[in-house]
Structures are given as C-alpha cells and as structure tokens.
Design an enzyme around this catalytic site. Structure first.
Site, mmCIF file in Angstrom:
data_model
loop_
_atom_site.group_PDB
_atom_site.id
_atom_site.type_symbol
_atom_site.label_atom_id
_atom_site.label_comp_id
_atom_site.label_asym_id
_atom_site.label_seq_id
_atom_site.Cartn_x
_atom_site.Cartn_y
_atom_site.Cartn_z
ATOM 1 N N GLY A 1 0.848 -1.193 0.000
ATOM 2 C CA GLY A 1 0.000 0.000 0.000
ATOM 3 C C GLY A 1 0.876 1.231 0.000
ATOM 4 N N ARG B 1 4.223 5.714 1.811
ATOM 5 C CA ARG B 1 4.762 7.068 1.929
ATOM 6 C C ARG B 1 4.146 7.999 0.883
ATOM 7 N NH1 ARG B 1 10.696 6.919 -0.758
ATOM 8 N NH2 ARG B 1 10.350 5.234 -2.221
ATOM 9 N N LYS C 1 4.317 12.277 -2.600
ATOM 10 C CA LYS C 1 5.149 11.102 -2.313
ATOM 11 C C LYS C 1 6.254 11.518 -1.341
ATOM 12 C CE LYS C 1 7.850 7.550 -4.731
ATOM 13 N NZ LYS C 1 8.279 7.071 -6.053
ATOM 14 N N ASP D 1 9.737 4.971 7.023
ATOM 15 C CA ASP D 1 9.559 6.264 7.691
ATOM 16 C C ASP D 1 8.575 7.177 6.958
ATOM 17 O OD1 ASP D 1 10.988 6.886 5.450
ATOM 18 O OD2 ASP D 1 12.735 7.709 6.482
ATOM 19 N N GLY D 2 8.058 6.705 5.830
ATOM 20 C CA GLY D 2 7.086 7.519 5.089
ATOM 21 C C GLY D 2 7.714 8.667 4.312
ATOM 22 N N ARG E 1 3.333 13.696 -7.411
ATOM 23 C CA ARG E 1 3.259 12.816 -8.587
ATOM 24 C C ARG E 1 1.852 12.866 -9.161
ATOM 25 N NH1 ARG E 1 5.114 6.647 -7.885
ATOM 26 N NH2 ARG E 1 3.333 6.501 -6.499
ATOM 27 N N ARG F 1 -2.806 -0.398 -9.587
ATOM 28 C CA ARG F 1 -1.703 -1.276 -9.993
ATOM 29 C C ARG F 1 -2.221 -2.696 -10.147
ATOM 30 N NH1 ARG F 1 2.640 1.423 -6.952
ATOM 31 N NH2 ARG F 1 1.741 3.432 -6.378
ATOM 32 N N ASP G 1 3.298 -4.590 -7.923
ATOM 33 C CA ASP G 1 2.801 -3.348 -7.311
ATOM 34 C C ASP G 1 3.380 -2.121 -8.012
ATOM 35 O OD1 ASP G 1 5.119 -4.582 -5.998
ATOM 36 O OD2 ASP G 1 5.238 -2.726 -4.864
HETATM 37 P P1 AMP Z 1 8.752 0.431 -3.826
HETATM 38 O O1 AMP Z 1 9.867 -0.545 -3.767
HETATM 39 O O2 AMP Z 1 9.188 1.874 -3.808
HETATM 40 O O3 AMP Z 1 7.813 0.164 -4.953
HETATM 41 O O4 AMP Z 1 7.930 0.273 -2.494
HETATM 42 C C1 AMP Z 1 7.428 -0.960 -2.029
HETATM 43 C C2 AMP Z 1 6.538 -0.734 -0.835
HETATM 44 O O5 AMP Z 1 7.265 -0.148 0.241
HETATM 45 C C3 AMP Z 1 5.363 0.198 -1.090
HETATM 46 O O6 AMP Z 1 4.274 -0.272 -0.358
HETATM 47 C C4 AMP Z 1 5.865 1.517 -0.567
HETATM 48 O O7 AMP Z 1 4.815 2.367 -0.169
HETATM 49 C C5 AMP Z 1 6.687 1.081 0.628
HETATM 50 N N1 AMP Z 1 7.752 2.038 0.964
HETATM 51 C C6 AMP Z 1 8.866 2.321 0.253
HETATM 52 N N2 AMP Z 1 9.620 3.235 0.880
HETATM 53 C C7 AMP Z 1 8.965 3.561 2.021
HETATM 54 C C8 AMP Z 1 9.237 4.450 3.112
HETATM 55 N N3 AMP Z 1 10.330 5.204 3.145
HETATM 56 N N4 AMP Z 1 8.324 4.512 4.104
HETATM 57 C C9 AMP Z 1 7.220 3.755 4.083
HETATM 58 N N5 AMP Z 1 6.918 2.893 3.110
HETATM 59 C C10 AMP Z 1 7.776 2.789 2.084
HETATM 60 MG MG MG Z 2 6.160 0.837 -5.562
#
Ligand code: AMP
Ligand code: MG
Length: 491
Positions: A86, A89, A109, A121-122, A172, A179, A248
């Site tokens: 989900g 961040r 984002k 950490d979001g 964004r 997705r 995703d």
């Molecule tokens: P990604 O690899 O960027 O596609 O992210 C995979 C998952 O990790 C998604 O659910 C993102 O929302 C979550 N995510 C990535 N980076 C962070 C972050 N710094 N804080 C919280 N969730 C994250």
């Molecule tokens: Mg992603």
C-alpha cells in the site's frame, strides 16, 4: 487557492484505502515546479510558488477540497507474494480533471507515515525525488506513457538511508495509481463484489473507449495487456530499464510508474540490471517483456473469481484468461519491431527487418557501443555523413561495414528521400536521454544548494529529439570509470 479536486476513489469499497493526513515538515522549500503540467491541472505557477502553495505541496497544509487517502495494494516482489503493501509514503490528495479532459490523481510522495508504512519512515530523500522528477519528465518528453512530476519541495529534515540525506516531497500526477497489485489485494481478500466494482471503475476511468467483449474482467485484461505491450516495447526501443517490475509497480493505466532503480542503457548490454538487490537479473533490460507477461498473468489470476461470477465454470474461465494472455507476445513483438524499423528509418515491412535490427544489436553488445549515440549517428549516415561516424564505434570494422551495406541496400526499397528518412530516424532516436552519470552530478550539485545543473538538464531533456550544440556534453556517454552504476533500493 482553490484546486478543483474530485474524489472518485473514495466511492470504492473501504478496504481499498485509508483516510490519512500528511505529516508536517519543519522547513519546506520549493525545488522545482512544472509550469505546463500545473496549467493542465488548472493550477497557476504562483499558486505553487507562494507560501501557501509550498505548504500544501510539502504536506503542511491540506488544501480546500482535498480528501487525503493512502491506497491499499498487494504485490509480487521479486516473484514473492506480499499480501499487504500500500501507499507507505504516498498520499493521494484527490483527482483533477485537466484541461485535456483527462482525470488525474494528484499524490504527495514522501509526505509521512500511513497505515501501510510497515517499518518505513514515510519519507523520501532529495536525490531519488529529483531523479524521479527528471526521469519521469524526460520519459514524457520522449513520448512514453508515464506518471509525471508537478513539483518537488525540500522538507528541511533529514531522512536516514545508507547515509543521512535531506528529505523532499514529490507531487506525482498519474492517470491513475491503480496497480496490478491493487487487484491482487482484493482477490486475496476474496471480496468478489469489491473486485467487480474495482474492475468497472478501472474500465470507466482508463479504458472508456474500449468496446466490451461481454465480460468486464476480460475486457480489462485485454486492455491492460495491449497497453503494457505498447509500453514495454517503447521502453525496449529507447533502452530504458525500469529496474523493479514488481506487480505493485505495474500500472493498470499503462503508465510507467515508480522510478526507483531505473536507468537508460549507455552501452548496449542486454543483461544489464540496475537494482543493487536484483542479484539474479530478474529485472534486467532484456527480461522486461517476460516480466510484463509474468505480471499480467498475476492480473489474470486476480480476475479469475470475477470471470466465475460472470457465469463461467472454472475450466472455461481459465481458458478465456489464458487466451487473453496469449495476445501479449505477438502484440509486444509487433510494437517492438515497428519501433526498431523506425529507428532504422524504415517504414515498409519486409521479412528480413527483424534480423537486420538484431544483427546490429548483437554487434553493439559485442563492442559495448553506446545505444543512444549509435542510433542517433545512424540518422546522420542516412543523410550522407561518413560511415566512419558509426564504424569507429565498433571493434570489428568489416562486420559493421557489411551491416551498413545491408542497411543501405534495404533502405533503397523505401520510397523516401534521404532527408525524410533521417528525420524519421531522429524522431525515433533521441539525442538526449537522462544518463545516470549526469543525474548523479545534478543531484550532487543540488545537495550543495546549486539547482542550476538540474534546471539545465531538465530543459535539455524537455526536447530530447533536437540536436543542441550548447548541450553536447549532455549527449555524451559516460567515461569508463562511470560505468558500474547501481541504484540502491532505499529510495
Ligand atoms: P517500492 O519498492 O518503492 O515500490 O515500495 C514498495 C513498498 O514499500 C510500497 O508499499 C511503498 O509504499 C513502501 N515504501 C517504500 N519506501 C517507504 C518508506 N520510506 N516509508 C514507508 N513505506 C515505504
Ligand atoms: Mg512501488
């Protein structure tokens, strides 16, 4: 400021999102604004650059009419199912119907934690934010379907990755953030009514013009297969490597989404990967069509219960979905071959074209030739430049000389002038791509407070098919010492 937000997503079943608030930051400072995209969204540049605007796009202030939510999804990451992902961040402020009549999601984002953050950490670091801004806008200018970047705001706070780095929030914009993983999420929860509503929503929002084949599930699957075949063919023609094609990170809209460890090839190396954790080469350049097919198969599986609900028995449902999936490969191949022909300045179709293109690629790989530079120079040769501008790039002069003669012979079958062929080629073979060594330079300067290199690179990439004498440095491949580029996943 009044932004004309709409909210169709919150009409969907509650399991698909959570209402959230962005987490305020201490010292928001604007880094970049996309004037033309803002205008499309009925937002003026001033409305973003004024203190209120900066506060909004930093997540410090909720604009009137926004209903911020985080979207739920699941996903297969490197082949493994993760049932609960989900927006960890990312926060959707709402949707805007643009001047072009299309409805866009507007999402912050890096705006703080959400119920889907897990251990994250979001937040987002300034480097990956500027990188996504540059590469997504370059992709748009190259003509590739992509999410876009409206603005970037520094937070004045540090985020902790490999090393502490200043944080930033990227706004964004996407036709939709649905997705493949969104459908997996609902299917995993065995909520067929929600799956049906989600499927109808996706069709109405993204594929309104597509005629129904009697089943919403199959109509959507066919539409997504067609748009992904086009998208991945476009990536492959331009030498783009997405880097993390998890389900995703594959958009139902057919837009390129989630610019993490992405890159454009410099030397033509089909097996090249860019993600530091992709040790098996799953998401290498050459494997991207296979990955797309794999992801689309996961979408078909997610839609399976809906095909049953539509009145088919299991065997029939499987047969129908399988039949749809078979269309990906021929659609992809046709789209890719069409783009390769254009790169060679060919408009007619002949049986030997695929081999002609492949033989050049094979030689490029053997001699580690820069992909973008080679095709761009080929346009000059079409218009009478010395063959040596090409042959000098290759180790085996005889072989490339032979290939050039074959290509010239084949080109004579085209009833176009040399100038027209060269123009066709220059429209398919960019002079400028966002090369990694340049992006890294720009980020390093931005971290020192100098945004001028960012602005210059951005402006050149806005017209990638035009030669520019004042920007020759940005067209050049990296030196050998800059070859071993990797992006780390902690974006
Ligand atoms: P990604 O690899 O960027 O596609 O992210 C995979 C998952 O990790 C998604 O659910 C993102 O929302 C979550 N995510 C990535 N980076 C962070 C972050 N710094 N804080 C919280 N969730 C994250
Ligand atoms: Mg992603």
């Amino acid at each position: 400021m009044s932004i004309p937000f709409e909210h169709s997503y919150i009409q969907l079943p509650q399991l698909l999102f959570e209402r959230v608030r962005p987490t305020p930051v201490t010292q928001p400072k604007l880094l970049a604004v996309n004037d033309t995209l803002a205008e499309t969204l009925h937002i003026s540049r001033n409305e973003i650059t004024c203190p209120d605007g900066v506060a909004i796009f930093a997540g410090n202030k909720i604009p009137n009419g926004a209903e911020p939510i985080a979207l739920a999804y699941a996903g297969h990451q490197f082949g493994h199912l993760v049932p609960q992902l989900g927006d960890g961040r990312a926060i959707l402020l709402g949707e805007i119907t643009g001047r072009d009549g299309k409805r866009y999601d507007v999402q912050l984002k890096g705006a703080g934690r959400t119920p889907y953050s897990r251990r994250g950490d979001g937040r987002a670091a300034i480097g990956p934010v500027l990188r996504e801004y540059l590469v997504s806008e370059a992709m748009f200018a190259l003509g590739v379907k992509t999410t876009r970047s409206l603005c970037a705001v520094a937070t004045g706070e540090l985020v902790y990755r490999e090393i502490p780095s200043p944080g930033a929030v990227l706004t964004r914009v996407a036709l939709s953030h649905l997705r493949v993983g969104t459908f997996e999420y609902v299917a995993l929860r065995r909520d067929v009514d929600a799956l049906e509503r989600l499927t109808n929503y996706a069709l109405a929002r993204l594929y309104r013009d597509r005629s129904s084949n009697g089943s919403v599930a199959l109509t959507l699957l066919e539409a997504v297969i067609a748009s992904q075949a086009e998208l991945v063919a476009h990536w492959m023609a331009l030498g783009f490597v997405h880097g993390v094609m998890n389900t995703d990170n594959m958009a139902i809209s057919g837009e390129t989404i989630d610019y993490g460890p992405c890159a454009f090839l410099d030397t033509y190396s089909p097996e090249r990967t860019f993600s530091s954790i992709d040790v098996n080469g799953r998401y290498s350049f050459i494997n991207q069509p296979n990955c797309a097919q794999w992801n689309l198969t996961r979408l078909a599986e997610a839609l399976f219960p809906l095909v049953l609900k539509e009145g088919h028995v299991e065997a029939k449902a499987t047969a129908l979905l399988t039949e749809c999936l078979k269309a990906f490969s021929p659609q992809y191949t046709a789209a890719y071959q069409m783009r390769l022909r254009r790169k060679l300045g060919l408009t007619l179709e002949t049986a030997d074209d695929a081999a002609l293109a492949q033989d050049l690629l094979t030689m490029m790989a053997a001699s580690k030739v820069d992909y973008t530079l080679c095709f761009r120079r080929l346009a000059d040769v079409a218009e009478g430049a010395e063959a040596s501008v090409i042959t000098s790039l290759f180790a085996d002069l005889e072989a490339i000389g032979g290939w050039l003669r074959r290509w010239e012979h084949r080109s004579q079958q085209e009833s176009r002038s040399d100038a027209a062929r060269a123009a066709l080629m220059r429209g398919a073979n960019p002079a400028f791509i966002p090369r990694n060594h340049r992006i890294e330079e720009v980020i390093a300067a931005a971290l020192q407070g100098d945004l001028a290199p960012f602005v210059r690179l951005h402006d050149v990439l806005a017209r990638p098919y035009e030669d520019r004498l004042d920007a020759r440095d940005l067209a050049l491949p990296p030196g050998e010492e800059q070859w071993d580029y990797r992006t780390f996943c902690g974006t």
